[in-house]
Design an enzyme around this catalytic site. Structure first.
Site, mmCIF file in Angstrom:
data_model
loop_
_atom_site.group_PDB
_atom_site.id
_atom_site.type_symbol
_atom_site.label_atom_id
_atom_site.label_comp_id
_atom_site.label_asym_id
_atom_site.label_seq_id
_atom_site.Cartn_x
_atom_site.Cartn_y
_atom_site.Cartn_z
ATOM 1 C CG HIS A 31 1.464 5.792 -7.521
ATOM 2 N ND1 HIS A 31 2.609 6.658 -7.899
ATOM 3 C CD2 HIS A 31 1.951 5.541 -6.335
ATOM 4 C CE1 HIS A 31 3.434 6.883 -6.597
ATOM 5 N NE2 HIS A 31 2.976 6.112 -5.639
ATOM 6 C CG LEU A 44 -2.106 -0.920 1.366
ATOM 7 C CD1 LEU A 44 -2.794 -0.579 2.534
ATOM 8 C CD2 LEU A 44 -3.228 -0.669 0.255
ATOM 9 C CG ASP A 45 1.128 3.882 -3.312
ATOM 10 O OD1 ASP A 45 2.028 2.948 -3.539
ATOM 11 O OD2 ASP A 45 0.322 4.238 -4.022
ATOM 12 N NE ARG A 46 5.326 8.440 4.753
ATOM 13 C CZ ARG A 46 6.662 8.874 5.236
ATOM 14 N NH1 ARG A 46 7.695 8.805 4.256
ATOM 15 N NH2 ARG A 46 6.747 9.196 6.469
ATOM 16 C CB THR A 60 -3.151 4.227 0.210
ATOM 17 O OG1 THR A 60 -2.867 5.018 -0.956
ATOM 18 C CG2 THR A 60 -4.184 3.441 0.082
#
Length: 248
Positions: free
Chosen positions: A166, A59-61, A63
């Site tokens: 992304h 998971l992106d930072r 998110t």
């Protein structure tokens, strides 16, 4: 590292550990943020009695939401293969600018984004990318943020069929409904308005569910998580909003 664990345990068995990750926490060490010392991987290890865990997706930072770890390398391998085969289903919730169609799909190839910013100028391959979506709610507020006297927003559920970096943010920008709080692919005026209104800026993207066949037992596993408080606070602009599979 802090004493309190920011991860919330959602599911655990002999093979798997599934948690809720708050926005702002990296999953693991990254060349993008070399100075960071706290990672979800460390906190998941703490929930695992100090034993090693294996991240099976990212998971992106910015998110928040559902994040799965395997408790052994073989389970990690099997679940990783299932992800590559497209048999792990992930659901996300996002707040976007404008009113998208009731449902649809975004079939738009994306150029890979290198993890290391030093490689940004180098040629990268283009990969197929597919996202399905459905609109859950819309609202309009009497505030002129851009060129219109009022501003429209929607809550959408997003279902990525592929796992490009992304992907959801880039796909929503592609159909002209950028995610609120997205510094790279969103709208600066929109982001600033919500950051000022709620006293904090955040990416309005949350992983709310993961579903897969258990890599050992073969049973169906579905793990859901309600978005964190900072996310729900911004969604308060949608009167009477009820989220799927969640009370209230």
């Amino acid at each position: 590292m802090q004493n309190s664990n920011p991860l919330t345990l959602l599911y655990r068995d002999e093979y798997l550990l599934v948690v809720h990750k708050p926005a702002g926490l990296l999953v693991h060490r990254s060349p993008i943020d070399r100075h960071e010392t706290e990672f979800a991987l460390q906190y998941a290890r703490a929930l695992n009695g100090g034993e090693h865990v294996y991240p099976v997706h990212r998971l992106d930072r910015p998110t928040s939401g559902v994040l799965a770890f395997a408790r052994d390398s073989e389970t990690a391998r099997r679940l990783g293969l299932a992800m590559m085969a497209g048999s792990v289903r992930k659901t996300y919730l996002a707040m976007v600018r404008g009113w998208p169609p009731a449902q649809g799909e975004i079939d738009h190839p994306l150029r890979e984004e290198p993890e290391d910013r030093r490689l940004k100028g180098s040629e990268q391959p283009v990969r197929e990318a597919l996202t399905r979506f459905r609109t859950l709610a819309t609202t309009e507020i009497p505030v002129a943020i851009e060129k219109y006297p009022s501003s429209r927003y929607a809550v959408v559920e997003l279902y990525p069929e592929t796992g490009r970096k992304h992907q959801l943010r880039r796909h929503m920008k592609h159909i002209h409904h950028p995610i609120i709080g997205d510094a790279n692919h969103g709208r600066g005026r929109q982001n600033r308005y919500f950051a000022e209104r709620f006293g904090q800026g955040r990416l309005m993207l949350a992983a709310t569910a993961i579903a897969f066949e258990h890599p050992v037992s073969g049973e169906s596993v579905v793990v859901r998580a309600r978005p964190e408080a900072s996310f729900m606070e911004v969604l308060s602009i949608f009167a009477g909003l009820a989220l799927p599979g969640q009370a209230g």
